[in-house]
Design a protein around this motif. Structure first.
Motif, PDB file in Angstrom:
ATOM      1  N   ASN A  49       0.818  -1.217   0.000  1.00  0.00           N
ATOM      2  CA  ASN A  49       0.000   0.000   0.000  1.00  0.00           C
ATOM      3  C   ASN A  49       0.850   1.264   0.000  1.00  0.00           C
ATOM      4  O   ASN A  49       0.344   2.343   0.257  1.00  0.00           O
ATOM      5  CB  ASN A  49      -0.968   0.042   1.182  1.00  0.00           C
ATOM      6  CG  ASN A  49      -2.012  -1.028   1.100  1.00  0.00           C
ATOM      7  OD1 ASN A  49      -2.444  -1.390   0.008  1.00  0.00           O
ATOM      8  ND2 ASN A  49      -2.428  -1.554   2.226  1.00  0.00           N
ATOM      9  N   SER A  50       2.130   1.120  -0.215  1.00  0.00           N
ATOM     10  CA  SER A  50       3.025   2.271  -0.253  1.00  0.00           C
ATOM     11  C   SER A  50       4.294   1.879  -0.995  1.00  0.00           C
ATOM     12  O   SER A  50       4.508   0.724  -1.316  1.00  0.00           O
ATOM     13  CB  SER A  50       3.358   2.741   1.164  1.00  0.00           C
ATOM     14  OG  SER A  50       4.027   1.724   1.877  1.00  0.00           O
ATOM     15  N   SER A 103       8.454   4.428   4.381  1.00  0.00           N
ATOM     16  CA  SER A 103       7.201   4.060   3.738  1.00  0.00           C
ATOM     17  C   SER A 103       6.525   5.328   3.231  1.00  0.00           C
ATOM     18  O   SER A 103       6.243   6.232   4.014  1.00  0.00           O
ATOM     19  CB  SER A 103       6.308   3.326   4.737  1.00  0.00           C
ATOM     20  OG  SER A 103       5.132   2.907   4.116  1.00  0.00           O
ATOM     21  N   GLU A 137       3.434   7.061   0.757  1.00  0.00           N
ATOM     22  CA  GLU A 137       2.221   6.942  -0.038  1.00  0.00           C
ATOM     23  C   GLU A 137       2.345   7.901  -1.208  1.00  0.00           C
ATOM     24  O   GLU A 137       2.305   9.121  -1.024  1.00  0.00           O
ATOM     25  CB  GLU A 137       0.982   7.290   0.783  1.00  0.00           C
ATOM     26  CG  GLU A 137       0.495   6.158   1.633  1.00  0.00           C
ATOM     27  CD  GLU A 137      -0.883   6.424   2.193  1.00  0.00           C
ATOM     28  OE1 GLU A 137      -1.785   6.866   1.456  1.00  0.00           O
ATOM     29  OE2 GLU A 137      -1.034   6.183   3.389  1.00  0.00           O
TER      30      GLU A 137
END
Length: 128
Positions: free
Chosen positions: A56-57, A68, A70
């Protein structure tokens, strides 16, 4: 104990190869914009993404740990006669905090050194 080789991953355990990175800073806000370009994604080859967990990242991994991120956008650019050949993937994100920027740059320096990349300024156009 040796330090891990710096890596970039969208899916756990699948290291991607960065083709180019562009760093810009907004004159008004001071926010730094990063554009990472990948000519291919190993996660897409041979259905690798179906066997690994999506993070998700974007994960940037080095001896200091994992960053991490985004992305604010991921763009797939296709070409070829049929328009179905992946030419590149552009991944954009912003970095606002100075300490986050410093950490990102430490990662990028390690990644560049490990992968034979070099930093270069884009020549500014000459004025009239």
């Amino acid at each position: 104990m040796t330090a891990p080789t710096p890596s970039i991953q969208f899916f756990e355990g699948i290291n991607e190869e960065l083709s180019n990175v562009s760093l810009r800073r907004s004159r008004n806000s001071g926010v730094r914009n990063v554009l990472m370009t990948f000519k291919s994604l190993k996660a897409l080859e041979k259905f690798n993404s179906f066997t690994k967990r999506f993070s998700n990242s974007l994960m940037l991994i080095d001896e200091e740990g994992t960053i991490s991120i985004e992305p604010s956008g991921v763009k797939f650019i296709f070409g070829g006669d049929e328009g179905d050949n992946l030419e590149r993937v552009d991944c954009k994100f912003e970095i606002e905090e100075e300490d986050h920027w410093e950490r990102f740059m430490r990662f990028m320096n390690r990644y560049a050194e490990a992968n034979g990349m070099a930093y270069g300024e884009t020549p500014k156009p000459k004025g009239n």
